[in-house]
Motif scaffolding. Structure first.
Motif, PDB file in Angstrom:
ATOM      1  N   LEU A 297      16.397  -1.967  14.416  1.00 39.11           N
ATOM      2  CA  LEU A 297      16.943  -1.429  13.170  1.00 39.11           C
ATOM      3  C   LEU A 297      18.455  -1.276  13.240  1.00 39.11           C
ATOM      4  N   ASP A 298      18.973  -0.879  14.380  1.00 43.94           N
ATOM      5  CA  ASP A 298      20.409  -0.635  14.533  1.00 43.94           C
ATOM      6  C   ASP A 298      21.212  -1.909  14.744  1.00 43.94           C
ATOM      7  N   ASP A 299      20.608  -2.926  15.355  1.00 48.00           N
ATOM      8  CA  ASP A 299      21.310  -4.158  15.703  1.00 48.00           C
ATOM      9  C   ASP A 299      21.472  -5.048  14.461  1.00 48.00           C
TER      10      ASP A 299
ATOM     11  N   GLN B 100       0.236  -3.176  13.547  1.00 46.18           N
ATOM     12  CA  GLN B 100       0.910  -2.630  14.730  1.00 46.18           C
ATOM     13  C   GLN B 100       2.368  -2.274  14.419  1.00 46.18           C
ATOM     14  N   LEU B 101       3.045  -3.118  13.636  1.00 42.86           N
ATOM     15  CA  LEU B 101       4.448  -2.846  13.317  1.00 42.86           C
ATOM     16  C   LEU B 101       4.573  -1.589  12.459  1.00 42.86           C
ATOM     17  N   GLU B 102       3.673  -1.428  11.512  1.00 39.46           N
ATOM     18  CA  GLU B 102       3.700  -0.230  10.678  1.00 39.46           C
ATOM     19  C   GLU B 102       3.527   1.023  11.539  1.00 39.46           C
ATOM     20  N   ALA B 103       2.590   0.994  12.457  1.00 39.55           N
ATOM     21  CA  ALA B 103       2.367   2.140  13.343  1.00 39.55           C
ATOM     22  C   ALA B 103       3.570   2.380  14.246  1.00 39.55           C
ATOM     23  N   ALA B 104       4.218   1.307  14.695  1.00 42.41           N
ATOM     24  CA  ALA B 104       5.374   1.439  15.576  1.00 42.41           C
ATOM     25  C   ALA B 104       6.559   2.061  14.853  1.00 42.41           C
ATOM     26  N   VAL B 105       6.779   1.664  13.613  1.00 34.53           N
ATOM     27  CA  VAL B 105       7.879   2.240  12.832  1.00 34.53           C
ATOM     28  C   VAL B 105       7.610   3.707  12.535  1.00 34.53           C
ATOM     29  N   ARG B 106       6.380   4.017  12.171  1.00 33.30           N
ATOM     30  CA  ARG B 106       6.016   5.422  11.921  1.00 33.30           C
ATOM     31  C   ARG B 106       6.313   6.274  13.142  1.00 33.30           C
TER      32      ARG B 106
ATOM     33  N   ASP C 189      11.600  -3.075   2.798  1.00 34.70           N
ATOM     34  CA  ASP C 189      12.909  -3.499   2.283  1.00 34.70           C
ATOM     35  C   ASP C 189      13.861  -2.322   2.126  1.00 34.70           C
ATOM     36  N   ALA C 190      13.354  -1.199   1.629  1.00 37.42           N
ATOM     37  CA  ALA C 190      14.192  -0.011   1.484  1.00 37.42           C
ATOM     38  C   ALA C 190      14.672   0.476   2.853  1.00 37.42           C
ATOM     39  N   LEU C 191      13.801   0.391   3.855  1.00 38.66           N
ATOM     40  CA  LEU C 191      14.179   0.796   5.208  1.00 38.66           C
ATOM     41  C   LEU C 191      15.281  -0.109   5.755  1.00 38.66           C
ATOM     42  N   LEU C 192      15.148  -1.398   5.553  1.00 33.77           N
ATOM     43  CA  LEU C 192      16.160  -2.336   6.042  1.00 33.77           C
ATOM     44  C   LEU C 192      17.505  -2.074   5.380  1.00 33.77           C
ATOM     45  N   GLN C 193      17.503  -1.801   4.076  1.00 36.06           N
ATOM     46  CA  GLN C 193      18.749  -1.488   3.380  1.00 36.06           C
ATOM     47  C   GLN C 193      19.340  -0.169   3.876  1.00 36.06           C
TER      48      GLN C 193
ATOM     49  N   LEU D 201      19.094  -8.017   2.285  1.00 34.01           N
ATOM     50  CA  LEU D 201      17.788  -8.633   2.037  1.00 34.01           C
ATOM     51  C   LEU D 201      17.901 -10.129   1.777  1.00 34.01           C
ATOM     52  N   GLN D 202      19.120 -10.572   1.445  1.00 30.34           N
ATOM     53  CA  GLN D 202      19.392 -11.998   1.267  1.00 30.34           C
ATOM     54  C   GLN D 202      20.450 -12.418   2.279  1.00 30.34           C
ATOM     55  N   PRO D 203      20.405 -13.655   2.760  1.00 28.67           N
ATOM     56  CA  PRO D 203      21.335 -14.063   3.817  1.00 28.67           C
ATOM     57  C   PRO D 203      22.776 -14.205   3.343  1.00 28.67           C
ATOM     58  N   ASP D 204      23.722 -13.738   4.180  1.00 26.01           N
ATOM     59  CA  ASP D 204      25.117 -14.100   4.024  1.00 26.01           C
ATOM     60  C   ASP D 204      25.306 -15.485   4.628  1.00 26.01           C
ATOM     61  N   LEU D 205      26.398 -16.127   4.275  1.00 27.02           N
ATOM     62  CA  LEU D 205      26.683 -17.437   4.849  1.00 27.02           C
ATOM     63  C   LEU D 205      26.799 -17.295   6.362  1.00 27.02           C
ATOM     64  N   PRO D 206      25.927 -17.960   7.135  1.00 21.68           N
ATOM     65  CA  PRO D 206      25.933 -17.775   8.599  1.00 21.68           C
ATOM     66  C   PRO D 206      27.204 -18.300   9.253  1.00 21.68           C
ATOM     67  N   GLU D 207      27.457 -17.806  10.461  1.00 21.45           N
ATOM     68  CA  GLU D 207      28.638 -18.218  11.199  1.00 21.45           C
ATOM     69  C   GLU D 207      28.616 -19.706  11.547  1.00 21.45           C
ATOM     70  N   ILE D 208      27.430 -20.303  11.597  1.00 16.90           N
ATOM     71  CA  ILE D 208      27.365 -21.715  11.958  1.00 16.90           C
ATOM     72  C   ILE D 208      27.691 -22.626  10.768  1.00 16.90           C
ATOM     73  N   ALA D 209      27.954 -22.036   9.595  1.00 15.74           N
ATOM     74  CA  ALA D 209      28.334 -22.841   8.435  1.00 15.74           C
ATOM     75  C   ALA D 209      29.654 -23.551   8.703  1.00 15.74           C
ATOM     76  N   SER D 210      29.760 -24.775   8.219  1.00 17.13           N
ATOM     77  CA  SER D 210      31.003 -25.515   8.361  1.00 17.13           C
ATOM     78  C   SER D 210      32.104 -24.855   7.532  1.00 17.13           C
ATOM     79  N   VAL D 211      33.352 -25.068   7.955  1.00 18.23           N
ATOM     80  CA  VAL D 211      34.503 -24.471   7.268  1.00 18.23           C
ATOM     81  C   VAL D 211      35.344 -25.563   6.630  1.00 18.23           C
ATOM     82  N   PRO D 212      36.092 -25.246   5.561  1.00 14.75           N
ATOM     83  CA  PRO D 212      36.860 -26.268   4.839  1.00 14.75           C
ATOM     84  C   PRO D 212      37.867 -26.983   5.730  1.00 14.75           C
ATOM     85  N   LEU D 213      37.932 -28.269   5.574  1.00 17.54           N
ATOM     86  CA  LEU D 213      38.824 -29.088   6.366  1.00 17.54           C
ATOM     87  C   LEU D 213      40.292 -28.745   6.122  1.00 17.54           C
ATOM     88  N   HIS D 214      40.632 -28.330   4.907  1.00 18.28           N
ATOM     89  CA  HIS D 214      42.048 -28.114   4.604  1.00 18.28           C
ATOM     90  C   HIS D 214      42.670 -27.020   5.472  1.00 18.28           C
ATOM     91  N   LEU D 215      41.842 -26.119   5.999  1.00 17.74           N
ATOM     92  CA  LEU D 215      42.391 -25.031   6.802  1.00 17.74           C
ATOM     93  C   LEU D 215      42.899 -25.499   8.167  1.00 17.74           C
TER      94      LEU D 215
END
Length: 442
Positions: free
Chosen positions: A346-348, A366-372, A387-391, A397-411
Motif C-alpha cells: 500500500l505504501d510503495d 485471502q487478500l480481503e482477509a489480509a487487508v482487514r 479502489d477507495a483504499l488505493l486512492q 486508478l488509471q495509468p500515468d505515462l510510464p517511464e519506459i515511454a519514448s520521449v520526443p526527438l526534438h529534446l
C-alpha cells in the motif's frame, strides 16, 4: 489593453470570487482538490496554493461539471461571447516556457516540452509592469489560458526561473515531468499518442523477448536479462535508422558530428543507450519521432533473491521483489504473516492499482482477509472498497505515462547543447561530473 483581454480579467475575477464564496458541493470539491494537489507537491507556499486554486477552476469536478460549467449555469446574464471565452479556458495548461520576444503588451513564448509557440499577455496593467523585468531567453513556469485564436493570457502565478543554461534547463524539464505529469504533452496530443503507442510497442517487445507478461527470477539474473533485452531494442533502433550495428561507437559518433565522449554524455543525460542516441542525431527530419529510455535495474533489485516483473501495455513494467513471498502467504491464508507486506504494497508507489487488481483476481478471499488484518478494518470489502483504499494511499486508478515511454526527438538538441556547454566550461578528464539528468528511467 484590448477589450477582450480586459473582459477576460473581469470574468476571471468573478469566477474566482464565485468559487471562494461557494458552499456545499463546490466548496467540498475545492477542499478535496486542494488537499490532493498540495499533498503531491513538494511546495506548500502561497504561490503553490494559488496555482492549485487556478487549476481547480478548470480541473475540479462537482459530479461531471467543472466550476466553469457551474458558473456559466448560475449566470444567465452572460453573453454568448462570455460563455465561449469561459468555456475555452478548459484548454488551459501548465508549461515550461522560454521567452522568445518581448512585446509591448506581452511575450512570444515557446513551450519547451513540445516546441510550440504562443503569444501570451498578462490581463492586468500591474502584472504587465512587473513582467517588464523578464529578459529574452528567461524560463517561465506558468499556466496559460486561451483568449482569442491569436493569443493567450497568463493564468495564475508565474514563476520566473531565470535565463537557465542548458544543463539546468534539462534538470528543470526533468522536475516538470515529475511534478506535472498530466501536462507533459498537454498541447501536443500527437506526441502523447505516440508516447502511448511506444509503451504498447515496448510491451510487445517485452513479450517477444521474455515469452510472457509475467516473469520471476533472481535479481542478478534479471539484471542480465534486462541488459540483453536493451541490446535487442538498441539493435532494432539502429536497424530502423539504417545504422550499421557492427560499427564502433567512435565511428558512429564521427558520423553524427560529435566526439565519442560527447555521444556517451548525451546518452547519459537522456537515460538512453549511446548507440540508440545516434539514431536521433541522424533522424532530425521527423520531429515527432521518439527514442526509448534506457532501462537498468536498481542495485537493490539486482541483489534481491527473487523479483517478479509484471508487464502491461498501458501500465508498463512493475518490478516486485516481494511478490513471490506475498503470494505464498496469501495462498496459505497466513494473514498475520502477510501484514507487513500488505502495508508495504500500500505504501510503495511502484505497487500500483494493476498489481492490486491482479492479486484480487488470484486470491480474492485471502487478500480481503489480509487487508482487514493489516489495517485493522474488520468490515473491509475487497470488491466494494478496494479502489477507495488505493486512492487513500495515493495510487492512481488509471495509468500515468510510464517511464519506459519514448520521449520526443526534438529534446535531444537541448541535451546535446547542455553537454557542449559543460565541455567548454570544464576540462575533459575521466573524473568530470556528468551533466544533470533530464528524462530518464527512474
Amino acid at each position: 489593453m484590448d477589450l477582450i483581454l480586459e473582459r477576460s480579467r473581469e470574468l476571471k475575477q468573478a469566477l474566482i470570487n464565485y468559487v471562494y464564496d461557494a458552499e456545499g458541493e463546490l466548496a467540498s470539491a475545492l477542499e478535496t482538490f486542494s488537499a490532493e494537489q498540495l499533498a503531491r507537491s513538494q511546495q506548500q507556499d502561497t504561490h503553490q496554493q494559488n496555482l492549485v486554486i487556478d487549476r481547480f477552476l478548470t480541473e475540479g469536478k462537482v459530479g461531471s461539471e467543472s466550476p466553469i460549467d457551474l458558473f456559466i449555469k448560475d449566470h444567465s446574464e452572460l453573453s454568448e461571447n462570455d460563455r465561449q471565452l469561459l468555456s475555452s479556458w478548459q484548454r488551459s495548461f501548465i508549461g515550461l516556457f522560454s521567452i522568445k520576444e518581448s512585446l509591448s503588451d506581452g511575450f512570444e513564448l515557446m513551450n519547451w516540452l513540445t516546441a510550440k509557440p504562443y503569444t501570451v499577455k498578462p490581463n492586468d496593467p500591474e502584472t504587465l509592469q512587473e513582467m517588464q523585468r523578464f529578459k529574452l531567453g528567461e524560463i517561465l513556469l506558468t499556466r496559460i489560458s486561451p483568449v482569442t485564436k491569436d493569443y493567450w493570457m497568463f493564468s495564475g502565478p508565474c514563476t520566473p526561473m531565470g535565463n537557465l543554461g542548458k544543463p539546468k534547463l534539462a534538470v528543470a524539464i526533468g522536475n516538470f515531468k515529475q511534478n506535472y505529469k498530466d501536462f507533459l504533452y498537454a498541447d501536443a496530443p500527437e506526441l502523447l499518442e505516440e508516447a502511448w503507442k511506444s509503451v504498447e510497442r515496448y510491451h510487445q517487445d517485452f513479450l517477444n523477448f521474455f515469452g510472457s507478461d509475467e516473469i520471476t527470477m533472481p535479481g542478478y539474473q534479471l539484471g542480465k536479462k534486462i541488459a540483453e533485452f536493451q541490446e535487442v531494442l538498441t539493435k532494432k533502433q539502429l536497424a530502423a535508422a539504417g545504422i550499421d550495428e557492427s560499427k564502433s561507437l567512435a565511428d558512429i559518433a564521427k558520423e553524427a558530428g560529435v566526439d565519442e565522449e560527447e555521444l556517451e554524455d548525451i546518452a547519459e543525460s537522456m537515460g538512453a543507450d549511446a548507440k540508440a542516441v545516434s539514431t536521433m542525431l541522424k533522424s532530425q527530419e521527423a520531429v515527432t519521432k521518439m527514442v526509448t529510455p534506457k532501462v537498468e535495474l536498481p542495485a537493490e533489485l539486482k541483489k534481491a533473491e527473487s523479483v517478479t516483473v509484471m508487464a502491461h501495455p498501458r501500465w508498463g513494467q512493475m518490478f516486485l521483489p516481494q511478490h513471490t513471498r506475498l503470494r505464498e502467504l496469501l495462498k496459505a491464508g497466513d494473514t498475520q504473516g502477510s501484514d507487513r507486506l500488505i502495508r508495504r504494497y500500500l505504501d510503495d508507489a511502484s505497487t500500483n492499482a494493476y498489481v492490486w487488481h491482479h492479486l484480487t483476481e488470484e486470491y480474492p478471499t485471502q487478500l480481503e482477509a489480509a487487508v482487514r488484518s493489516s489495517l485493522e478494518r474488520p468490515v473491509f470489502n475487497l470488491q466494494a472498497d478496494l479502489d477507495a483504499l488505493l486512492q487513500e494511499f495515493g495510487k492512481a486508478l488509471q495509468p500515468d505515462l510510464p517511464e519506459i515511454a519514448s520521449v520526443p526527438l526534438h529534446l535531444h538538441n537541448l541535451f546535446q547543447e547542455a553537454l557542449a556547454e559543460v565541455s567548454k566550461s570544464k576540462p575533459k578528464d575521466k573524473d568530470k561530473k556528468k551533466s544533470s539528468k533530464g528524462f530518464q528511467r527512474g
